[in-house]
Write a protein that holds these residues in place. Structure first.
Motif: not given
Length: 756
Positions: A522-534
């Protein structure tokens, strides 16, 4: 020649000695006689030594021959780095070709003509052992050398290009520990690499899909970056630079710069505090911008530019360099580091196009840099040539597109750029609508006939969310895709609703799909996110950055970043005739092994923009490799490549890295579950409040706390009657152990009351 030297040394002995003068010793010292002989035949001796040196250089320089034998396995630039590592500044004559010599001069300045063998350390003589002979003298004792154990094995370690060397005690201990901890996989990898042959080379489709630069470690150019910055910083103390850098970028390790320290997940994720477009910047702030931010911005931007050039092909970059006046490039937020990265890429391509220029000609083009302060502009101008500096970014979001009822004149002309590089420019905007407006403004500055926009942010959760939000906005409002060619702005402006026709466009990298990002929940800040694309790019830290970080023991850094490269006005899906959907994913799962006739010529046979990309580091297991990929269908899946598929697929899978495009298929697949957090992520405070509400609904009593409003109905005991050291005053925090001790005393008092 040695015989001639011996005759020369004996010749003066037969010459008659001159009559000594009064007061002079009759016999001269032997050392004086030897010096006279050497001086008399000095020229002849020097000529003979030169001949011996030439013979030694021609016949005994095995190290040079070994390096020359490895040239076929390297590109021109990687071979230059190998020569630099092996010989330093003393490069043997004839080792580098003209093209390689120009690359060496561009990166490391002029090398010496040849190795000076006279300065090489001679082998030390073996020490002798003496003992008393019993007669007041000494005699030499012969020591028997232990014969070498023929059963000892020499292990070869696969670094970039190392010579084989005997195994030391530390290497032996490392190997034993590795085997005890399950090092079978690593040893198996060495065995595969030690077997030469055409079957062990990487598949051409694997090579064309590799992410990053070649070589994988970036060496910052001395002529354009290291030497000018060193000259600027020479008048300032390292102590002051370290203090200012720690104050601006979050303390030791500089977590709020381009760096991403290991184990820094608990640190607040703030944007970079220094902005190139800010109007006021002091002398020390400008110095730290060059010393701390320039290396990371240069390395990450160059990595993304190389990946963009791979996916768009030769025709894209050569078309830009061949057009009239060259490409028009804008560095919107890098302070000039993005322009330096682009010029290095363009210069390399220009030398391939015109090899006769010898690397002396400068590629055509115009460069523009956004710099707000005069102090930073003066310093950046010493690193950049033929560059235009603007104090701020032009704002075209509110500029009219065509004549209106109020103003019938033609729309004002806009600046258009073929490439816009905007590193670390989105996260600084706190509101979502401000970020969208900034990205829309950059999009409006692009050339509508093939302009490329490159966005970068730090490789953390907030940086990825900023990039994924920009991607969502561009796909929703501007880039046309099959089934989505119009945009309805009713939600943005209900009073002036308008159906906007999208224009052709293409996401070049890292995505190989145009659907919703599977990690953007979703748009905005996602609390508790551990996985992302980098992704990450390694570069060698310059010595001034090592002094600031006080980390001289480590001369490299892995800069992590999330990025987006998108092209405006051209859709390669239509031009090249491929799709990005579930059908393409099924074909990629089956694999695209290169036919033998194309493999011999090292030619790829696949469209890389329709391949899945690895978004997490591959996991090596015994007999198989687990690869997490983002598929052309827009899903994150885990593919299993086993040894049973073939030696080539298994070998390339073990060599795969984060960011590579995978073309050789897999044996098993499954959808991967991701930990993306959410809007209503429950923190500690929310969790305690929820549990208290659940106890009240269940009819349970809350535990007794040191609350001023607590009162026991029978005894009339109040919490404010507790000892003075336990009472909580305004603005004071009571330790937990005191609260627990107070609650224990209350429970004991209740028990005594019930007993009585």
């Amino acid at each position: 020649m040695l015989d001639e030297l011996e005759l020369m040394s004996q010749e003066p002995e037969s010459a008659p000695a001159e009559a000594p003068e009064v007061g002079e010793p009759v016999e001269k010292d032997q050392l004086t006689l030897l010096m006279e002989r050497v001086s008399d035949h000095g020229e002849e001796i020097n000529e003979m030594l030169d001949e011996l040196e030439a013979m030694e250089y021609e016949h005994e320089n095995e190290e040079v021959a070994e390096v020359l034998s490895q040239r076929e396995n390297h590109t021109a630039e990687s071979f230059v780095h190998l020569v630099k590592q092996r010989f330093g500044d003393s490069v043997p004559d004839g080792l580098l070709s003209e093209e390689e010599l120009q690359i060496y001069i561009r990166l490391y300045d002029n090398p010496l003509d040849r190795l000076d063998f006279d300065e090489m350390a001679e082998e030390e003589e073996e020490p002798s052992l003496l003992r008393e002979d019993g007669q007041g003298g000494w005699e030499e004792v012969e020591v028997d050398k232990e014969p070498a154990d023929e059963t000892d094995t020499v292990y070869a370690y696969d670094m970039d290009n190392p010579p084989q060397e005997p195994e030391t005690l530390a290497m032996q201990r490392t190997r034993e520990v590795t085997e005890q901890l399950g090092g079978k996989e690593a040893l198996e990898q060495f065995e595969d690499e030690a077997v030469p042959g055409p079957t062990m080379r990487a598949d051409p489709n694997t090579l064309v899909g590799q992410f990053g630069t070649d070589p994988s470690t970036i060496f910052l150019p001395e002529k354009t970056i290291i030497n000018p910055i060193t000259k600027i910083l020479s008048g300032y103390a390292n102590k002051h630079l370290n203090e200012v850098s720690n104050r601006l970028f979050g303390g030791p390790g500089l977590p709020h710069s381009t760096a991403t320290p290991r184990g820094g997940s608990d640190l607040p994720q703030k944007p970079i505090q220094l902005d190139a477009s800010q109007r006021f910047m002091g002398q020390m702030e400008a110095n730290t911008y060059l010393a701390v931010l320039y290396p990371g911005i240069y390395a990450s931007t160059l990595s993304v530019l190389v990946e963009t050039r791979k996916r768009l092909g030769d025709e894209w970059i050569r078309g830009l360099l061949s057009q009239k006046g060259g490409p028009n490039v804008l560095d919107a937020s890098g302070g000039g580091a993005g322009i330096l990265a682009w010029k290095d890429l363009a210069r390399t391509e220009w030398e391939k196009m015109y090899p006769s220029s010898g690397g002396m000609a400068t590629p055509p083009g115009k460069s523009t840099v956004i710099v707000g302060s005069d102090t930073l502009r003066v310093r950046a101008s010493q690193l950049l040539e033929n560059t235009t500096f603007l104090p701020r970014l032009p704002d075209y979001t509110n500029l009219r597109q065509k004549p209106t009822m109020e103003d019938s004149r033609e729309a004002p002309k806009r600046k258009q750029f073929d490439i816009i590089i905007a590193p670390y420019s989105i996260q600084k905007w706190t509101e979502n609508h401000e970020r969208k407006r900034h990205v829309e403004n950059l999009w409006s500055l692009l050339n509508p006939n093939g302009g490329v926009l490159i966005l970068l942010e730090k490789g953390r959760q907030r940086g990825f969310e900023a990039i994924s939000g920009a991607r969502e906005m561009l796909l929703q409002r501007h880039i046309a895709s099959p089934g989505s060619t119009e945009f309805d702005n009713f939600l943005d402006d209900p009073d002036q609703r308008e159906i906007i026709q999208k224009e052709p466009g293409m996401i070049v990298a890292p995505c190989t799909n145009h659907s919703t990002c599977p990690m953007h929940n979703f748009s905005g800040t996602s609390h508790g996110r551990r996985e992302y694309c980098s992704f990450e790019q390694r570069y060698v830290r310059p010595f001034f950055l090592q002094n600031i970080l006080k980390a001289k023991h480590r001369n490299h850094e892995d800069v992590r970043f999330s990025y987006l490269s998108v092209q405006r006005g051209k859709d390669l899906r239509q031009d090249r005739g491929f799709q990005q959907d579930s059908t393409t994913t099924e074909a990629a799962f089956e694999g695209f092994p290169t036919p033998e006739n194309l493999r011999q010529n090292n030619e790829p046979s696949v469209e890389t923009l329709a391949l899945p990309r690895t978004v997490f580091p591959p996991l090596k297991r015994d007999g198989h490799v687990l690869i997490d990929v983002c598929t052309p269908a827009g899903k994150i899946e885990r593919w299993t490549v086993s040894r049973a598929q073939g030696q080539q697929q298994y070998r390339d899978a073990r060599k795969a890295k984060l960011g590579d495009l995978w073309a050789l298929g897999a044996r098993f697949r499954r959808v991967r579950n991701l930990e993306l957090g959410g809007k209503h992520f429950e923190g500690k405070k929310e969790r305690l409040e929820r549990r208290a509400a659940e106890r009240q609904l269940d009819g349970e009593e809350d535990p007794i706390e040191d609350d001023d409003d607590f009162e026991d109905p029978d005894e009339g005991y109040r919490a404010r009657d507790m000892p003075q050291d336990v009472q909580k005053k305004k603005g004071q925090r009571v330790p937990t152990w005191k609260k627990a001790h107070h609650n224990k005393k209350l429970r004991q008092a209740y028990n005594r009351r019930d007993t009585d």
